[in-house]
Scaffold this active site. Structure first.
Site, PDB file in Angstrom:
ATOM      1  N   HIS A   1     103.595  -7.348-123.429  1.00 36.15           N
ATOM      2  CA  HIS A   1     103.897  -5.634-122.369  1.00 36.15           C
ATOM      3  C   HIS A   1     105.221  -4.934-123.042  1.00 36.15           C
ATOM      4  O   HIS A   1     105.525  -3.771-122.548  1.00 36.15           O
ATOM      5  CB  HIS A   1     104.627  -6.258-120.936  1.00 36.15           C
ATOM      6  CG  HIS A   1     103.872  -6.904-120.313  1.00 36.15           C
ATOM      7  ND1 HIS A   1     102.743  -6.556-119.544  1.00 36.15           N
ATOM      8  CD2 HIS A   1     103.646  -8.410-119.570  1.00 36.15           C
ATOM      9  CE1 HIS A   1     102.032  -7.489-118.740  1.00 36.15           C
ATOM     10  NE2 HIS A   1     102.330  -8.541-119.002  1.00 36.15           N
TER      11      HIS A   1
ATOM     12  N   ASP B   1      96.553 -17.096-118.583  1.00 40.27           N
ATOM     13  CA  ASP B   1      97.016 -17.072-116.956  1.00 40.27           C
ATOM     14  C   ASP B   1      95.800 -16.904-115.974  1.00 40.27           C
ATOM     15  O   ASP B   1      95.882 -16.262-114.961  1.00 40.27           O
ATOM     16  CB  ASP B   1      98.508 -16.073-116.983  1.00 40.27           C
ATOM     17  CG  ASP B   1      98.171 -14.982-117.865  1.00 40.27           C
ATOM     18  OD1 ASP B   1      98.102 -14.500-118.345  1.00 40.27           O
ATOM     19  OD2 ASP B   1      99.589 -14.231-118.374  1.00 40.27           O
TER      20      ASP B   1
ATOM     21  N   ASP C   1      94.281 -11.677-121.746  1.00 40.04           N
ATOM     22  CA  ASP C   1      95.361 -11.700-120.453  1.00 40.04           C
ATOM     23  C   ASP C   1      95.218 -11.786-118.717  1.00 40.04           C
ATOM     24  O   ASP C   1      94.691 -10.672-118.706  1.00 40.04           O
ATOM     25  CB  ASP C   1      96.563 -11.446-120.845  1.00 40.04           C
ATOM     26  CG  ASP C   1      97.791 -11.791-120.033  1.00 40.04           C
ATOM     27  OD1 ASP C   1      98.416 -12.739-121.129  1.00 40.04           O
ATOM     28  OD2 ASP C   1      98.712 -11.612-119.462  1.00 40.04           O
TER      29      ASP C   1
ATOM     30  N   HIS D   1      97.097 -10.205-116.975  1.00 39.15           N
ATOM     31  CA  HIS D   1      97.764  -8.872-116.690  1.00 39.15           C
ATOM     32  C   HIS D   1      97.357  -7.688-117.366  1.00 39.15           C
ATOM     33  O   HIS D   1      97.424  -7.782-119.045  1.00 39.15           O
ATOM     34  CB  HIS D   1      99.051  -9.120-116.940  1.00 39.15           C
ATOM     35  CG  HIS D   1      99.790 -10.238-116.373  1.00 39.15           C
ATOM     36  ND1 HIS D   1     100.335 -10.980-116.472  1.00 39.15           N
ATOM     37  CD2 HIS D   1     100.302  -9.742-114.499  1.00 39.15           C
ATOM     38  CE1 HIS D   1     100.206 -12.245-115.599  1.00 39.15           C
ATOM     39  NE2 HIS D   1     100.703 -11.750-114.517  1.00 39.15           N
TER      40      HIS D   1
END
Ligand SMILES: [Zn+2]
Length: 379
Positions: free
Chosen positions: A159, A283, A196, A198
């Site tokens: 991120h 995740d 991931d 995200h």
């Protein structure tokens, strides 16, 4: 032919069969994980960056290391010594002001860079070592001293944008390593696959205009950080070298297999990278507290096997995984261990969690749109 008859769709059949044949042929030939083959690098300073009330905490990597120790696999792996990333390596992807903000924040008492990204007095050491750990595995894989590798790092990185730490991430570990491969090691092209749950907004931003990096991301949508739409495909020289697969909540093993076989694998074949890097976030597992996707350990394992086989086909097996998210400690450790077995060409064993058991939404429309609309896939 038996397998082909079992699997729907020609592209799915082709890639799944290739991955299956490659994985098991090599497993049969090289059943043990010998020295100089698969490496791990562990951020030696990760535990100094810890906040026990936060999901991104030191127990994540401790759980992985405990699973590694109890598995019997660790002696078969090459463990690489790690050095911190240099200021120059960090500034190759991050603005100087951002690097200095992390240095300044981390030298004070524990504080917060944004509402979900904490720092401690030792965060600078932990974060620069995390980026250095990713560089370490890339050096080893590109240099040829090992066949493939896994950087076991935290804090995570994908991120972190050119100008800001965010989303638990201080520096963008995989981007720092990719830029090092391109500018420091003479690698021509890198494909980064981010599975991931995200979107890897930071990695996308860093390479959005760079045609030397193909960035492919599967992620739940809607979900933090809200980026990663299909229409975000790169700009300027990088037009067509970003491939975003925003997935509806509930997509699991079957949908992911189709997205990889029909979009990601063909895109990477067409791009022909010299190195594949994976933002390995777990995740997306159905038991994860943050992720609304429903991958199983076996599903993640199958994705990793596809990428390992693909690397063998397109870039002499050069692939390195860099840990990102994953917040159910047992699921995280199980997923990492299964991926390590795949890298070592060992049978991962049964999935300790099993499948989610939930029905999945159909991803056919998304696949069709991207097959006809994305510059790297459209025929
Ligand atoms: Zn994540």
């Amino acid at each position: 032919m038996f397998l082909v008859a079992l699997l729907p769709g020609p592209a799915l059949c082709y890639n799944a069969v290739l991955a299956y044949i490659w994985f098991y042929r090599h497993r049969a030939r090289d059943a043990s994980c010998g020295p100089m083959s698969t490496a791990i690098a562990i951020n030696p300073r990760h535990a100094a960056h810890d906040e026990p009330r936060h999901v991104e905490q030191a127990s994540r990597l401790r759980a992985i290391i405990a699973a590694l120790d109890s598995s019997g696999l660790r002696p078969s792996l090459v463990e690489l010594p790690v050095r911190a990333a240099t200021d120059a390596q960090l500034r190759a992807v991050h603005r100087e002001r951002m690097v200095e903000l992390v240095r300044w924040s981390a030298n004070r008492a524990s504080s917060w860079i944004d509402h979900d990204t904490y720092t401690t007095p030792a965060t600078w050491d932990a974060a620069t070592m995390a980026a250095g750990t990713a560089i370490t595995v890339v050096d080893a894989v590109v240099g040829g001293s090992v066949r493939n590798a896994f950087a076991l790092v935290r804090p995570p990185g994908h991120h972190a944008t050119p100008g800001a730490s965010m989303g638990f991430c201080l520096f963008n570990n995989i981007a720092v390593a990719a830029r090092h491969a391109l500018d420091g090691l003479g690698v021509g092209r890198v494909a980064i696959v981010d599975y991931d749950v995200h979107h890897g907004n930071g990695t996308q931003d860093i390479f959005f205009a760079d045609d030397r990096v193909l960035f492919c991301s599967t992620h739940a949508s809607p979900l933090y950080p809200g980026t990663g739409a299909e229409r975000e495909i790169g700009t300027g020289p990088g037009h067509g070298t970003t491939l975003n697969l925003p997935l509806p909540h509930g997509v699991g093993d079957a949908g992911f297999a189709r997205v990889f076989d029909e979009l990601i694998v063909p895109a990477i074949r067409r791009y022909r990278p010299d190195l594949i890097l994976v933002s390995a976030g777990y995740d997306g597992h159905w038991a994860d507290p943050l992720g609304p996707l429903t991958l199983s350990v076996a599903g993640y394992t199958a994705l990793t096997a596809r990428l390992v086989a693909l690397a063998e086909d397109v870039c002499n097996g050069r692939i390195a995984l860099v840990l990102e998210g994953g917040y159910n400690l047992k699921a995280l450790a199980a997923c990492v261990m299964a991926s390590l077995h795949v890298l070592c060409r060992r049978e991962p064993g049964p999935d300790p969690f099993g499948p989610s058991g939930e029905p999945e939404p159909d991803v056919s429309a998304l696949i069709a749109r991207l097959q006809h609309g994305h510059p790297l896939l459209a025929v």
